[in-house]
Scaffold this motif. Structure first.
Motif: not given
Lengths: 426, 121
Positions: A84, A87, A177, A179
């Motif tokens: 966690s 991401p 972050t 993605r």
């Protein structure tokens, strides 16, 4: 018990050849680059003991991937918080792909690496995503795709290890972050995405081919890594002519690598290189690739560059080089890749076809191009032409300009000798 | 799905106080497209650079914070599954072909604050 030396050799070999495959398979279950890297690292470490006692497995890469994937699954179970922190990697489903996430843990551990869809292209395209700077792309590719230790990458690019580690960490953080997806670009995206991958391989190669500074002319390790990447990419994307072109270009250049310097590490010009020491098998392989690429349609930049390099290498001697054909190829290259450096390199065959005077006129035109200001090979080529035209005084001046710009020690020694020679001829 | 802020950089904002509907046609059309596609979360168009006032330390100055050719002309937030999808949406902004460009930044947190009657009162 298996011989320790044999196991160590097998591990080193698998590390060199299969790191990307093992990591890519592990990333799919870990969905976190650091965790995946750590697990692959541990798998390689545990292989030593295990292979000594149980023997080297038939498929070492599969053994490593299974071990690394199990470790990743265990780590996730042990510490969910681990996942966690950042991401998870985005792994979009693709048409034709089996639904990837969430992969059942037991099955993931049991899978052999061959049964998995090959993740190496995903890994390569993620590392070379245009949202990452080129320095980061190069560092990430070396680290994740080639498995080169951070300390070695730092040394290759003349920065401190903490600096290189920070660069890689920052890039990984951005991937997660922002993605940046862990997927293969769609065919429509390839024309935009592929050049970045080719550029990374090409830059690695040129950085190794003439080391930007330092004593030795070539940095063989970078050249080999680049050649390995080019070969891998070509195997994975056999239908892309530019990938084939880059692979062939690297093969030709690598085939001549050993003769670029003499026993004392001094630079040897193409015309004086010992052609009997060139790697004929590599040249033949490159030749076949180029012929195949040329059949595939109008050639792009790398196919033409490879064809030029190959023509230089195929001649029985410098004197028998097919200069007219090389000049024609340069003309075509200029159409698809109108770079001032290509125009400058074109003056070499131009001098052989149309004479040094015509080539000198072209070089003098190029001197007006700001993009070539500070490019050491311009005054070096100019000096050579002036020397051939019997103008040693001007040649010496041009060689001095080249020397002032050169940072590689072997090149500096060569240029200093040329200056002495020209000065003597005045 | 993740949220990305798209910052629009242009020589100036088209949204001057006396802008005509024609001046804003491109912007509005694009905003409508994104809204219809369901990817738009929120959007703000800003007034031109002449309207900007900047504060640095104790000093107040007239004009944008950075003295540069382009200013932030507006910003919006979109939703997309990954960066590639976000970039694909962002690059459809007409400003990209009008001498400006966009910057895409993952959103960390935030949103429009729901306010009670007393505070808006």
């Amino acid at each position: 018990m298996t011989d320790l030396a044999a196991v160590e050799a097998a591990i080193a070999d698998t590390h060199r050849r299969e790191w990307a495959r093992v990591l890519a398979a592990t990333v799919r279950v870990a969905r976190d680059l650091d965790l995946a890297e750590e697990c692959v690292q541990e798998a390689y470490a545990s292989a030593l003991e295990s292979w000594v006692s149980a023997g080297i497995p038939d498929r070492p890469a599969a053994w490593l991937a299974t071990t690394a994937r199990r470790r990743a699954i265990d780590a996730i179970r042990r510490d969910r918080a681990l996942r966690s922190r950042l991401p998870l990697l985005v792994e979009p489903e693709e048409a034709g792909d089996e639904p990837a996430p969430p992969e059942p843990a037991e099955q993931a551990a049991a899978d052999t690496v061959e049964a998995l869809p090959d993740g190496r292209l995903r890994l390569i395209f993620m590392c070379c995503h245009p949202a990452l700077g080129q320095g980061a792309q190069i560092a990430l590719t070396l680290r994740l795709v080639c498995g080169v230790p951070v300390s070695d990458i730092a040394r290759a690019f003349l920065v401190s290890e903490p600096t290189m580690a920070a660069r890689i960490t920052r890039a990984k953080k951005k991937i997660s972050t922002a993605r940046i997806p862990y997927r293969m670009p769609r065919p429509a995206e390839l024309p935009e995405r592929l050049p970045a991958v080719l550029a990374v391989i090409y830059l690695l190669f040129t950085a190794g081919h003439t080391a930007p500074s330092g004593g030795s002319l070539v940095r063989a390790d970078l050249v080999h890594r680049a050649a390995y990447l080019a070969r891998m990419l070509h195997e994975l994307m056999p239908g892309e002519p530019e990938v084939g072109g880059l692979h062939a270009l690297l093969l030709v250049t690598q085939a001549r690598l050993a003769t670029r310097v003499d026993g004392a590490g001094r630079l040897v010009q193409l015309k004086d290189q010992d052609r009997s020491r060139w790697d004929r098998a590599a040249l033949a392989e490159a030749h076949d690739i180029i012929v195949g690429c040329l059949r595939a349609g109008p050639p792009g930049r790398h196919v033409l560059e490879a064809a030029i390099a190959s023509l230089y290498a195929e001649a029985l001697s410098y004197r028998w080089t097919d200069w007219t054909q090389i000049l024609t190829l340069y003309d075509r290259l200029l159409l698809v890749w109108p770079s001032p450096i290509v125009r400058l390199n074109r003056t070499v065959p131009l001098a052989m076809v149309a004479g040094p005077q015509a080539a000198l006129a072209e070089v003098e035109q190029l001197e007006l191009d700001d993009r070539l200001a500070g490019y050491q090979y311009l005054p070096a080529i100019k000096a050579d032409l002036l020397s051939r035209l019997g103008r040693p005084g001007e040649a010496a001046i041009a060689y001095r300009q080249a020397l002032a710009l050169a940072t590689n020690e072997a090149e500096r020694v060569f240029l200093a000798e040329q200056i002495a020679e020209q000065t003597f001829a005045i | 799905m993740a949220q990305y802020a798209v910052l629009i950089y242009a020589p100036d904002s088209a949204h001057s106080p006396d802008a005509t509907p024609e001046d804003l046609e491109d912007c509005n059309e694009h905003a409508d497209e994104l809204t219809d596609s369901g990817s738009m979360v929120m959007a703000y168009a800003l007034t031109p650079r002449d309207m900007a006032t900047s504060i640095r330390g104790l000093t107040i100055t007239d004009g944008p914070f950075l003295d540069s050719k382009e200013v932030v002309a507006g910003f919006y937030v979109i939703e997309a599954p990954d960066l590639d999808a976000a970039l694909a949406i962002a690059r459809t902004n007409p400003v990209v072909h009008q001498g400006g460009g966009v910057e895409v930044r993952p959103v960390h947190s935030g949103g429009v604050i729901e306010r009670t009657k007393e505070t808006t009162g």
